[in-house]
Write a protein that holds these residues in place. Structure first.
Motif, PDB file in Angstrom:
ATOM      1  N   GLU A   1       0.841  -1.197   0.000  1.00  0.00           N
ATOM      2  CA  GLU A   1       0.000   0.000   0.000  1.00  0.00           C
ATOM      3  C   GLU A   1       0.874   1.245   0.000  1.00  0.00           C
ATOM      4  O   GLU A   1       1.762   1.389   0.825  1.00  0.00           O
ATOM      5  CB  GLU A   1      -0.911   0.020   1.227  1.00  0.00           C
ATOM      6  N   VAL A   2       0.611   2.138  -0.937  1.00  0.00           N
ATOM      7  CA  VAL A   2       1.375   3.392  -1.019  1.00  0.00           C
ATOM      8  C   VAL A   2       0.971   4.305   0.136  1.00  0.00           C
ATOM      9  O   VAL A   2      -0.221   4.516   0.388  1.00  0.00           O
ATOM     10  CB  VAL A   2       1.110   4.104  -2.346  1.00  0.00           C
ATOM     11  N   GLN A   3       1.966   4.819   0.829  1.00  0.00           N
ATOM     12  CA  GLN A   3       1.717   5.776   1.901  1.00  0.00           C
ATOM     13  C   GLN A   3       2.746   6.891   1.838  1.00  0.00           C
ATOM     14  O   GLN A   3       3.926   6.658   1.558  1.00  0.00           O
ATOM     15  CB  GLN A   3       1.755   5.110   3.272  1.00  0.00           C
ATOM     16  N   LEU A   4       2.290   8.099   2.119  1.00  0.00           N
ATOM     17  CA  LEU A   4       3.155   9.270   2.207  1.00  0.00           C
ATOM     18  C   LEU A   4       2.858   9.947   3.539  1.00  0.00           C
ATOM     19  O   LEU A   4       1.694  10.219   3.846  1.00  0.00           O
ATOM     20  CB  LEU A   4       2.874  10.226   1.050  1.00  0.00           C
ATOM     21  N   LEU A   5       3.916  10.211   4.298  1.00  0.00           N
ATOM     22  CA  LEU A   5       3.736  10.787   5.624  1.00  0.00           C
ATOM     23  C   LEU A   5       4.620  12.006   5.766  1.00  0.00           C
ATOM     24  O   LEU A   5       5.853  11.893   5.834  1.00  0.00           O
ATOM     25  CB  LEU A   5       4.060   9.761   6.702  1.00  0.00           C
ATOM     26  N   GLU A   6       3.980  13.178   5.839  1.00  0.00           N
ATOM     27  CA  GLU A   6       4.723  14.421   6.018  1.00  0.00           C
ATOM     28  C   GLU A   6       5.003  14.669   7.502  1.00  0.00           C
ATOM     29  O   GLU A   6       4.222  14.265   8.367  1.00  0.00           O
ATOM     30  CB  GLU A   6       3.940  15.617   5.469  1.00  0.00           C
ATOM     31  N   SER A   7       6.105  15.345   7.749  1.00  0.00           N
ATOM     32  CA  SER A   7       6.448  15.731   9.110  1.00  0.00           C
ATOM     33  C   SER A   7       7.283  17.004   9.060  1.00  0.00           C
ATOM     34  O   SER A   7       7.767  17.395   7.988  1.00  0.00           O
ATOM     35  CB  SER A   7       7.229  14.616   9.812  1.00  0.00           C
ATOM     36  N   GLY A   8       7.442  17.628  10.216  1.00  0.00           N
ATOM     37  CA  GLY A   8       8.308  18.790  10.323  1.00  0.00           C
ATOM     38  C   GLY A   8       7.597  20.120  10.353  1.00  0.00           C
ATOM     39  O   GLY A   8       8.242  21.173  10.451  1.00  0.00           O
ATOM     40  N   GLY A   9       6.278  20.107  10.248  1.00  0.00           N
ATOM     41  CA  GLY A   9       5.546  21.362  10.302  1.00  0.00           C
ATOM     42  C   GLY A   9       5.611  22.007  11.675  1.00  0.00           C
ATOM     43  O   GLY A   9       6.044  21.386  12.650  1.00  0.00           O
ATOM     44  N   GLY A  10       5.188  23.264  11.750  1.00  0.00           N
ATOM     45  CA  GLY A  10       5.195  23.948  13.027  1.00  0.00           C
ATOM     46  C   GLY A  10       5.015  25.439  12.895  1.00  0.00           C
ATOM     47  O   GLY A  10       4.674  25.937  11.812  1.00  0.00           O
ATOM     48  N   LEU A  11       5.266  26.134  13.999  1.00  0.00           N
ATOM     49  CA  LEU A  11       5.154  27.591  14.055  1.00  0.00           C
ATOM     50  C   LEU A  11       6.539  28.213  13.901  1.00  0.00           C
ATOM     51  O   LEU A  11       7.463  27.854  14.652  1.00  0.00           O
ATOM     52  CB  LEU A  11       4.531  28.004  15.381  1.00  0.00           C
ATOM     53  N   VAL A  12       6.668  29.129  12.955  1.00  0.00           N
ATOM     54  CA  VAL A  12       7.950  29.770  12.679  1.00  0.00           C
ATOM     55  C   VAL A  12       7.732  31.279  12.568  1.00  0.00           C
ATOM     56  O   VAL A  12       6.695  31.715  12.044  1.00  0.00           O
ATOM     57  CB  VAL A  12       8.571  29.241  11.364  1.00  0.00           C
ATOM     58  N   GLN A  13       8.697  32.031  13.029  1.00  0.00           N
ATOM     59  CA  GLN A  13       8.606  33.486  12.890  1.00  0.00           C
ATOM     60  C   GLN A  13       8.939  33.916  11.465  1.00  0.00           C
ATOM     61  O   GLN A  13       9.683  33.232  10.761  1.00  0.00           O
ATOM     62  CB  GLN A  13       9.569  34.168  13.863  1.00  0.00           C
ATOM     63  N   LEU A  20      10.553  20.491   5.828  1.00  0.00           N
ATOM     64  CA  LEU A  20       9.534  19.455   5.837  1.00  0.00           C
ATOM     65  C   LEU A  20      10.118  18.164   5.268  1.00  0.00           C
ATOM     66  O   LEU A  20      10.964  18.200   4.373  1.00  0.00           O
ATOM     67  CB  LEU A  20       8.331  19.866   4.988  1.00  0.00           C
ATOM     68  N   SER A  21       9.629  17.057   5.792  1.00  0.00           N
ATOM     69  CA  SER A  21      10.007  15.748   5.271  1.00  0.00           C
ATOM     70  C   SER A  21       8.760  14.992   4.851  1.00  0.00           C
ATOM     71  O   SER A  21       7.676  15.213   5.393  1.00  0.00           O
ATOM     72  CB  SER A  21      10.753  14.934   6.329  1.00  0.00           C
ATOM     73  N   CYS A  22       8.942  14.099   3.903  1.00  0.00           N
ATOM     74  CA  CYS A  22       7.846  13.237   3.444  1.00  0.00           C
ATOM     75  C   CYS A  22       8.424  11.836   3.279  1.00  0.00           C
ATOM     76  O   CYS A  22       9.245  11.598   2.389  1.00  0.00           O
ATOM     77  CB  CYS A  22       7.292  13.754   2.121  1.00  0.00           C
ATOM     78  N   THR A  23       8.014  10.951   4.143  1.00  0.00           N
ATOM     79  CA  THR A  23       8.507   9.580   4.110  1.00  0.00           C
ATOM     80  C   THR A  23       7.551   8.720   3.299  1.00  0.00           C
ATOM     81  O   THR A  23       6.347   8.699   3.567  1.00  0.00           O
ATOM     82  CB  THR A  23       8.636   9.021   5.532  1.00  0.00           C
ATOM     83  N   ALA A  24       8.111   8.027   2.308  1.00  0.00           N
ATOM     84  CA  ALA A  24       7.310   7.224   1.395  1.00  0.00           C
ATOM     85  C   ALA A  24       7.460   5.738   1.692  1.00  0.00           C
ATOM     86  O   ALA A  24       8.532   5.271   2.091  1.00  0.00           O
ATOM     87  CB  ALA A  24       7.734   7.502  -0.038  1.00  0.00           C
ATOM     88  N   SER A  25       6.404   5.006   1.464  1.00  0.00           N
ATOM     89  CA  SER A  25       6.443   3.558   1.599  1.00  0.00           C
ATOM     90  C   SER A  25       5.467   2.945   0.613  1.00  0.00           C
ATOM     91  O   SER A  25       4.544   3.598   0.147  1.00  0.00           O
ATOM     92  CB  SER A  25       6.107   3.127   3.029  1.00  0.00           C
TER      93      SER A  25
END
Lengths: 120, 109
Positions: A1-13, A20-25
């Motif tokens: 099963e194709v999955q994409l998982l983003e991470s690294g978001g947040g609050l920045v001045q 940002l990262s996107c891990t694929a599987s």
């Protein structure tokens, strides 16, 4: 099963940086181009950047050119978006998405998004 | 590449057909069969529904169809169902960029 998982978001001045990262599987990442698309709160989709499977070509929207850098590490099955000189108007949900086939930038799988908020 | 133009909203009753238009220019929609359509229900990621004007990815119901005439592409949804209520975006691409339409909110009455 194709999955994409983003991470690294947040609050920045404003003026700050974030990656940002996107891990694929579920598929061989190097065989596909990848794209970042963003969506500001309550707004439509905006293409941000794309990269070919090998990483030898990268493309950017005018709104982010010179500030954002797309990259990939196929050995880690991961796509990145380095964002510098951030502005309030960069606030959005950032999706990574996969090309449908090797040279076809139609996006057949999307992640759930990573939220970036640029605010002081 | 300029943004593609879509109507802000359309509506229809269950069982009816609705058509969403997407207007580009001679430089994009008119010149190439590179128009795709994405569906985005509230709070979810977009889903590819149509690519290359009229092709459906595996798993997309055949109630969804695409066409093009000149600079205007269209998405038609027949036999409208409640689950079709969503935002719909058209998209076109060149060798170096992608552009989306502003989106159309489909309301199922």
């Amino acid at each position: 099963e194709v999955q994409l998982l983003e991470s690294g978001g947040g609050l920045v001045q404003p003026g700050g940086s974030l990656r940002l990262s996107c891990t694929a599987s579920g598929f061989i990442l190097r065989n596909y181009g990848m794209t970042w698309v963003r969506q500001a709160p309550g707004k439509g989709l905006e293409w941000v950047s794309s990269i070919t499977g090998s990483g030898d070509a990268r493309y950017y929207a005018d709104s982010v050119k010179g500030r954002f850098t797309i990259s990939r590490d196929n050995s880690k099955n991961t796509l990145y978006l380095q964002m510098n000189s951030l502005r309030a108007e960069d606030t959005a949900l950032y999706y990574c998405a996969k090309y449908r086939t090797y040279g076809d930038p139609n996006l057949d799988y999307w992640g759930q998004g990573a939220l970036l908020t640029v605010s002081s | 590449q300029s943004a593609l133009t879509q109507p802000p909203s359309v509506s229809g009753s269950p069982g009816q057909s609705v058509t969403i238009s997407c207007t580009g220019t001679s430089s994009d929609v008119d010149s190439y069969d590179r128009v795709s359509w994405y569906q985005q229900p509230p709070g979810t990621a977009p889903r590819l529904m149509i690519y290359e004007v009229s092709n459906r990815p595996s798993g997309v119901p055949d109630r969804f169809s695409g066409s093009k005439s000149g600079s205007t592409a269209s998405l038609t949804i027949s036999g409208l169902q409640a689950e079709d209520e969503a935002d719909y975006y058209c998209s076109s691409y060149t060798s170096t960029s992608v552009v989306f339409g502003g989106g159309t909110k489909l309301t199922v009455l």
